[in-house]
Design a protein around this motif. Structure first.
Motif, PDB file in Angstrom:
ATOM      1  N   SER A  14       0.836  -1.208   0.000  1.00  0.00           N
ATOM      2  CA  SER A  14       0.000   0.000   0.000  1.00  0.00           C
ATOM      3  C   SER A  14       0.870   1.256   0.000  1.00  0.00           C
ATOM      4  CB  SER A  14      -0.978   0.002   1.169  1.00  0.00           C
ATOM      5  OG  SER A  14      -0.290   0.005   2.389  1.00  0.00           O
ATOM      6  N   PHE A  15       2.077   1.187   0.583  1.00  0.00           N
ATOM      7  CA  PHE A  15       3.006   2.318   0.530  1.00  0.00           C
ATOM      8  C   PHE A  15       3.373   2.628  -0.920  1.00  0.00           C
ATOM      9  CE2 PHE A  15       7.408   3.743   0.089  1.00  0.00           C
ATOM     10  CZ  PHE A  15       7.352   4.952   0.764  1.00  0.00           C
ATOM     11  N   GLN A  48       1.775   1.746  -3.620  1.00  0.00           N
ATOM     12  CA  GLN A  48       0.567   2.161  -4.346  1.00  0.00           C
ATOM     13  C   GLN A  48       0.297   3.646  -4.076  1.00  0.00           C
ATOM     14  OE1 GLN A  48      -2.920  -0.108  -3.368  1.00  0.00           O
ATOM     15  NE2 GLN A  48      -4.148   0.885  -4.941  1.00  0.00           N
ATOM     16  N   ALA A  49       0.474   4.073  -2.836  1.00  0.00           N
ATOM     17  CA  ALA A  49       0.268   5.488  -2.486  1.00  0.00           C
ATOM     18  C   ALA A  49       1.298   6.367  -3.207  1.00  0.00           C
ATOM     19  CB  ALA A  49       0.367   5.685  -0.975  1.00  0.00           C
ATOM     20  N   GLN A  50       2.533   5.908  -3.319  1.00  0.00           N
ATOM     21  CA  GLN A  50       3.569   6.675  -4.007  1.00  0.00           C
ATOM     22  C   GLN A  50       3.241   6.807  -5.492  1.00  0.00           C
ATOM     23  OE1 GLN A  50       5.657   8.413  -2.219  1.00  0.00           O
ATOM     24  NE2 GLN A  50       4.641   7.378  -0.516  1.00  0.00           N
ATOM     25  N   GLU A  72       0.223   6.777  -6.779  1.00  0.00           N
ATOM     26  CA  GLU A  72      -0.882   7.732  -6.861  1.00  0.00           C
ATOM     27  C   GLU A  72      -0.361   9.164  -6.722  1.00  0.00           C
ATOM     28  OE1 GLU A  72      -3.889   6.687  -4.001  1.00  0.00           O
ATOM     29  OE2 GLU A  72      -4.191   4.705  -4.908  1.00  0.00           O
ATOM     30  N   ASN A  73       0.578   9.371  -5.800  1.00  0.00           N
ATOM     31  CA  ASN A  73       1.161  10.705  -5.620  1.00  0.00           C
ATOM     32  C   ASN A  73       1.873  11.170  -6.885  1.00  0.00           C
ATOM     33  OD1 ASN A  73       0.229  10.975  -3.014  1.00  0.00           O
ATOM     34  ND2 ASN A  73       2.134  10.254  -2.073  1.00  0.00           N
TER      35      ASN A  73
END
Length: 189
Positions: free
Chosen positions: A14-15, A17-19, A21-22
């Protein structure tokens, strides 16, 4: 002893995936900023005293680029433009922007004499200028697809009375809002 699991944990997955998205959001934001700057509005600063007292050296402006797609510049508009070929031959870069006030449009007859600007034989009320012009110029007819531009500091401005008419295609946009200095914030008129 149990073997270590080589699969990524839910937290690390999830880390990343968040990066991702960012990065996508950052890319979209940069693309929007570029589109806005190229086609809608951009910041500019005033490098000279040619527009004093209306604009001072180091004033910061927003130049809007949309309105001249719908109508031509009109007298009184303050426009930002790329130097015409006459100025480029004098050594000014095409990327160097100028700012001046539109005085007359295609077909107008313009003259300057006795400290007064005349458009179509009518003296112009110009409460925004620093001092009356100390030169004589014209009469000249503004050609099609061009405008006549003068600085508000008439006697210290490299403008149409020096180098001729400004092709409308050189206009980047219209000075819209002064955002710096804060005590002079507001619409540019």
């Amino acid at each position: 002893m149990e073997p270590q699991n080589s699969k990524p944990t839910v937290a690390s997955s999830s880390f990343w995936q968040a990066q991702q998205e960012n990065l996508v959001m950052l890319g979209v934001a940069l693309a929007l900023a570029l589109v806005i700057r190229l086609f809608v509005a951009e910041p500019r600063y005033i490098p000279s005293a040619s527009m004093v007292p209306t604009l001072a050296i180091d004033d910061r402006l927003v130049v809007e680029k949309v309105s001249y797609h719908f109508h031509d510049p009109k007298p009184g508009d303050i426009v930002v433009f790329q130097p015409p070929s006459q100025l480029q031959r004098q050594g000014y870069s095409k990327d160097q922007a100028f700012i001046k006030r539109v005085i007359a449009t295609p077909g107008d007859v313009v003259a300057v004499h006795d400290g007064q600007v005349f458009v179509n034989d009518q003296p112009q009320a110009e409460p925004y200028i620093l001092d009356p012009p100390r030169y004589d110029w014209g009469p000249y007819v503004v050609p099609g697809q061009a405008v006549l531009v003068f600085g508000d500091n008439r006697n210290d401005s490299n403008d149409s009375h020096v180098w001729g008419f400004l092709p409308q295609k050189n206009i980047i946009g219209r000075a819209w809002i002064r955002f710096w200095p804060r005590d002079r914030w507001g619409l540019v008129s």
